[in-house]
Write an enzyme that holds these catalytic residues in place. Structure first.
Site, PDB file in Angstrom:
ATOM      1  NE  ARG A 256      14.709 -14.370  10.275  1.00 45.77           N
ATOM      2  CZ  ARG A 256      13.378 -14.204  10.387  1.00 45.77           C
ATOM      3  NH1 ARG A 256      12.687 -13.134  10.755  1.00 45.77           N
ATOM      4  NH2 ARG A 256      12.690 -15.317  10.124  1.00 45.77           N
TER       5      ARG A 256
ATOM      6  CG  HIS B 263      25.039 -11.207  11.639  1.00 46.53           C
ATOM      7  ND1 HIS B 263      25.024 -12.586  11.351  1.00 46.53           N
ATOM      8  CD2 HIS B 263      24.574 -11.333  13.243  1.00 46.53           C
ATOM      9  CE1 HIS B 263      24.760 -13.209  12.566  1.00 46.53           C
ATOM     10  NE2 HIS B 263      24.513 -12.460  13.534  1.00 46.53           N
TER      11      HIS B 263
ATOM     12  N   PRO C 171      12.008  -4.689   5.935  1.00 47.08           N
ATOM     13  CG  PRO C 171      13.759  -4.390   4.554  1.00 47.08           C
ATOM     14  CD  PRO C 171      12.967  -5.497   5.207  1.00 47.08           C
ATOM     15  CD  GLU C 172       5.469  -4.040   5.527  1.00 48.95           C
ATOM     16  OE1 GLU C 172       4.342  -3.629   4.735  1.00 48.95           O
ATOM     17  OE2 GLU C 172       5.286  -4.388   6.428  1.00 48.95           O
TER      18      GLU C 172
END
Length: 295
Positions: free
Chosen positions: A124, A105, A2-3
């Site tokens: 991640r 996750h 995400p930006e």
DNA sequence: AAGAACTCCTGTTGGC
DNA sequence: TGCCAACAGGAGTTCT
């Protein structure tokens, strides 16, 4: 992942469920993400009401009734999933193709009682969470050195020229430097530089000479940055691999990319005839049209 | 001191 | 088909 536009999209997706809700229980399925969770995380969060949910650059900030702020960063693959009340106990299950979600996750679960449940999932684990007193937020380790907010009024051509003056670092690197402008990432930097007709390897200082055309470029680039981010937010962000809204829906700004992830495709500029190429800067892909963005 | 390289982590993809 | 290197939206730390 995400930006700034994606984080703002997530914020808007969480706001109706989270703001006003009381965090009844916090389930931590591991002891850390990128960093360890804050001391006594559960005890400091459970029982608190969320009074506001804001965003600074790529960070989400939940103001808790205790006076602390819960800071959340999504890293590359962090995402939130909202579920209605009565969905049953949290139970990581099978890979959900429709949501492109790997339940293994699911790392943090906020149980909001009648409001439902919000789960933080991060393959991640480059994301993190922290708690800071609200009055110390802007002096905190996360925000003290952060650059200006690109969608605020602070990003003018004058300011941008001032930030980049004398810089030998490439434009790409300067725009990615969160200490200067905070919120841009790889996608939107590539798109902004294409729109501005600036080669990503040009030294950042080129837009900052005192007079003449280059100075005009600083004003143009500042306006383009705001435009690209604003358009992307309006489109609900960009979904490339695993970004999804809190309700599972997808962004569609990726269809508006002119260069990002388009290596080998023809340049979209009418009459250009060039081809989008990829190069590597600081180990990360840069996409550009060398005809539209001459050195 | 600026700028580049390396690092964290897991999953997917593309080339052989 | 399988194997494996390269790569992915970020950014803190360590080098040169």
């Amino acid at each position: 992942m995400p930006e700034l536009p994606e984080v703002e999209t997530v914020r808007r997706g969480l706001e109706p469920t989270l703001v006003g809700a009381r965090i009844e229980h916090l389930l931590l399925r591991r002891k850390d993400l990128r960093f360890a969770f804050p001391d006594r995380f559960g005890a400091r969060v459970e029982g608190q009401r969320v009074e506001a949910l804001s965003r600074r650059a790529k960070y989400l900030i939940a103001d808790l009734s205790s006076g602390e702020a819960l800071i959340m960063h999504l890293g590359m693959t962090g995402r939130f999933i909202v579920e209605a009340a009565g969905a049953g106990p949290h139970e990581p299950g099978e890979f959900h193709a429709g949501l492109n979600r790997h339940p293994a996750h699911d790392h943090v679960v906020f149980d909001l009682g009648e409001r439902g449940r919000i789960t933080y999932n991060d393959v991640r684990r480059f994301g993190f969470m922290d708690l800071v007193p609200q009055e110390q937020l802007h002096g905190s380790v996360h925000f003290a050195r952060m650059g200006l907010e690109p969608l605020g009024n602070a990003l003018s051509g004058e300011v941008l020229a001032g930030l980049f003056a004398g810089k030998a670092a490439p434009l790409k690197a300067a725009l990615l430097d969160q200490r200067l402008i905070a919120g841009l990432g790889n996608i939107y930097v590539c798109e902004a530089l294409f729109r501005a007709g600036l080669h990503p390897e040009l030294p950042a200082g080129v837009i900052a000479t005192p007079t003449g055309r280059p100075r005009a470029k600083a004003h143009e680039l500042a306006a383009i940055i705001r435009d690209v981010l604003t358009e992307a937010i309006a489109a609900g962000g960009s979904t490339l691999r695993d970004f999804a809204h809190a309700d599972g829906s997808l962004g569609y700004f990726q269809h508006a990319f002119k260069v990002y992830d388009r290596e080998g495709e023809p340049c979209v500029t009418p009459g250009c005839g060039g081809t989008v190429e990829r190069l590597v800067q600081s180990g990360r892909s840069t996409f550009l049209c060398a005809r539209c963005q001459p050195r």
